[in-house]
Design a protein around this motif. Sequence first.
Motif, PDB file in Angstrom:
ATOM      1  N   ASP A  19       4.715  53.375  65.169  1.00  0.00           N
ATOM      2  CA  ASP A  19       4.388  54.767  65.474  1.00  0.00           C
ATOM      3  C   ASP A  19       3.028  54.842  66.171  1.00  0.00           C
ATOM      4  OD1 ASP A  19       4.448  57.560  65.539  1.00  0.00           O
ATOM      5  OD2 ASP A  19       3.765  57.765  63.484  1.00  0.00           O
ATOM      6  N   SER A  20       2.037  54.146  65.643  1.00  0.00           N
ATOM      7  CA  SER A  20       0.691  54.162  66.227  1.00  0.00           C
ATOM      8  C   SER A  20       0.681  53.643  67.655  1.00  0.00           C
ATOM      9  CB  SER A  20      -0.272  53.326  65.380  1.00  0.00           C
ATOM     10  OG  SER A  20      -0.404  53.878  64.098  1.00  0.00           O
ATOM     11  N   ASP A  21       1.556  52.676  67.946  1.00  0.00           N
ATOM     12  CA  ASP A  21       1.628  52.092  69.286  1.00  0.00           C
ATOM     13  C   ASP A  21       2.465  52.917  70.260  1.00  0.00           C
ATOM     14  OD1 ASP A  21       0.075  49.969  68.444  1.00  0.00           O
ATOM     15  OD2 ASP A  21       1.769  48.615  68.118  1.00  0.00           O
ATOM     16  N   THR A  22       3.137  53.957  69.756  1.00  0.00           N
ATOM     17  CA  THR A  22       4.012  54.744  70.640  1.00  0.00           C
ATOM     18  C   THR A  22       3.602  56.218  70.642  1.00  0.00           C
ATOM     19  OG1 THR A  22       5.640  54.883  68.844  1.00  0.00           O
ATOM     20  CG2 THR A  22       5.996  53.169  70.521  1.00  0.00           C
ATOM     21  N   ILE A  54      12.856  52.744  65.802  1.00  0.00           N
ATOM     22  CA  ILE A  54      13.048  53.351  64.488  1.00  0.00           C
ATOM     23  C   ILE A  54      13.657  54.732  64.662  1.00  0.00           C
ATOM     24  CG2 ILE A  54      11.897  54.270  62.419  1.00  0.00           C
ATOM     25  CD1 ILE A  54       9.734  52.155  62.795  1.00  0.00           C
ATOM     26  N   CYS A  55      14.584  55.042  63.776  1.00  0.00           N
ATOM     27  CA  CYS A  55      15.172  56.381  63.710  1.00  0.00           C
ATOM     28  C   CYS A  55      15.115  56.853  62.259  1.00  0.00           C
ATOM     29  CB  CYS A  55      16.619  56.356  64.188  1.00  0.00           C
ATOM     30  SG  CYS A  55      17.437  57.952  64.022  1.00  0.00           S
ATOM     31  N   VAL A  70      12.129  56.548  68.099  1.00  0.00           N
ATOM     32  CA  VAL A  70      11.264  55.894  69.083  1.00  0.00           C
ATOM     33  C   VAL A  70      11.707  54.452  69.319  1.00  0.00           C
ATOM     34  CG1 VAL A  70       9.500  54.894  67.552  1.00  0.00           C
ATOM     35  CG2 VAL A  70       8.828  55.735  69.796  1.00  0.00           C
ATOM     36  N   VAL A  71      11.439  53.983  70.530  1.00  0.00           N
ATOM     37  CA  VAL A  71      11.618  52.577  70.891  1.00  0.00           C
ATOM     38  C   VAL A  71      10.281  52.089  71.435  1.00  0.00           C
ATOM     39  CG1 VAL A  71      12.794  50.972  72.466  1.00  0.00           C
ATOM     40  CG2 VAL A  71      14.084  52.804  71.367  1.00  0.00           C
ATOM     41  N   ASN A  72       9.891  50.885  71.039  1.00  0.00           N
ATOM     42  CA  ASN A  72       8.660  50.258  71.510  1.00  0.00           C
ATOM     43  C   ASN A  72       8.595  50.331  73.034  1.00  0.00           C
ATOM     44  OD1 ASN A  72       6.968  48.064  72.554  1.00  0.00           O
ATOM     45  ND2 ASN A  72       6.860  47.336  70.442  1.00  0.00           N
ATOM     46  N   LYS A  73       7.433  50.671  73.562  1.00  0.00           N
ATOM     47  CA  LYS A  73       7.251  50.847  75.008  1.00  0.00           C
ATOM     48  C   LYS A  73       7.696  49.630  75.819  1.00  0.00           C
ATOM     49  CE  LYS A  73       3.369  53.981  74.422  1.00  0.00           C
ATOM     50  NZ  LYS A  73       1.920  54.133  74.490  1.00  0.00           N
ATOM     51  N   LYS A  74       7.489  48.435  75.291  1.00  0.00           N
ATOM     52  CA  LYS A  74       7.844  47.203  76.008  1.00  0.00           C
ATOM     53  C   LYS A  74       9.351  47.035  76.171  1.00  0.00           C
ATOM     54  CE  LYS A  74       3.917  44.750  74.047  1.00  0.00           C
ATOM     55  NZ  LYS A  74       3.526  43.752  73.049  1.00  0.00           N
ATOM     56  N   PHE A  80      18.149  50.023  74.844  1.00  0.00           N
ATOM     57  CA  PHE A  80      17.984  49.918  73.395  1.00  0.00           C
ATOM     58  C   PHE A  80      17.997  51.282  72.701  1.00  0.00           C
ATOM     59  CE2 PHE A  80      15.932  45.915  74.846  1.00  0.00           C
ATOM     60  CZ  PHE A  80      16.834  45.043  74.268  1.00  0.00           C
ATOM     61  N   GLY A  81      17.371  52.281  73.331  1.00  0.00           N
ATOM     62  CA  GLY A  81      17.388  53.633  72.770  1.00  0.00           C
ATOM     63  C   GLY A  81      18.804  54.181  72.715  1.00  0.00           C
TER      64      GLY A  81
END
Length: 146
Positions: A19-22, A54-55, A70-74, A80-81
Amino acid sequence: MISIEQIYKKDIDLCYELDSDTISLWNKTQWANEFKKEDTKIFGLLITNLVIGICVFQVVLDEAQINYFVVNKKFRKRGFGSYLMSYLIKKCEKLNLRKILLEVSQGNVTAEKFYSRFDFSTVGIRKNYYKDGSHALLKEKKLTTK
């Protein structure tokens, strides 16, 4: 190998870190509160053992409310989403739910396009809902249950 698995309270740090990274939506206390909610499910999208998405959704009567997605930016723009959302929709249909609800910032054009691909339609607006003053669009997807 891609898999989707339920995430449990012991993984709060993992959730908070992603979450913090997105989108930086919740602090650790808010994450802990999500794990305490009755009828809330938290699923992780994994590649091997790495959680890349994560959902969080909560079942209320015959509806599912997506509280976090959310899906990791990378790993964005690679399907994947869509994989995670398709899984969620199928899960909700198996639970015989009537619809899925969520809210998204009106300024988040990418998310808006993403949700429209899954037939989410805007059913309402919460004005000045977010900290930055942007409006929340209330979205709904009707499900076909057996």
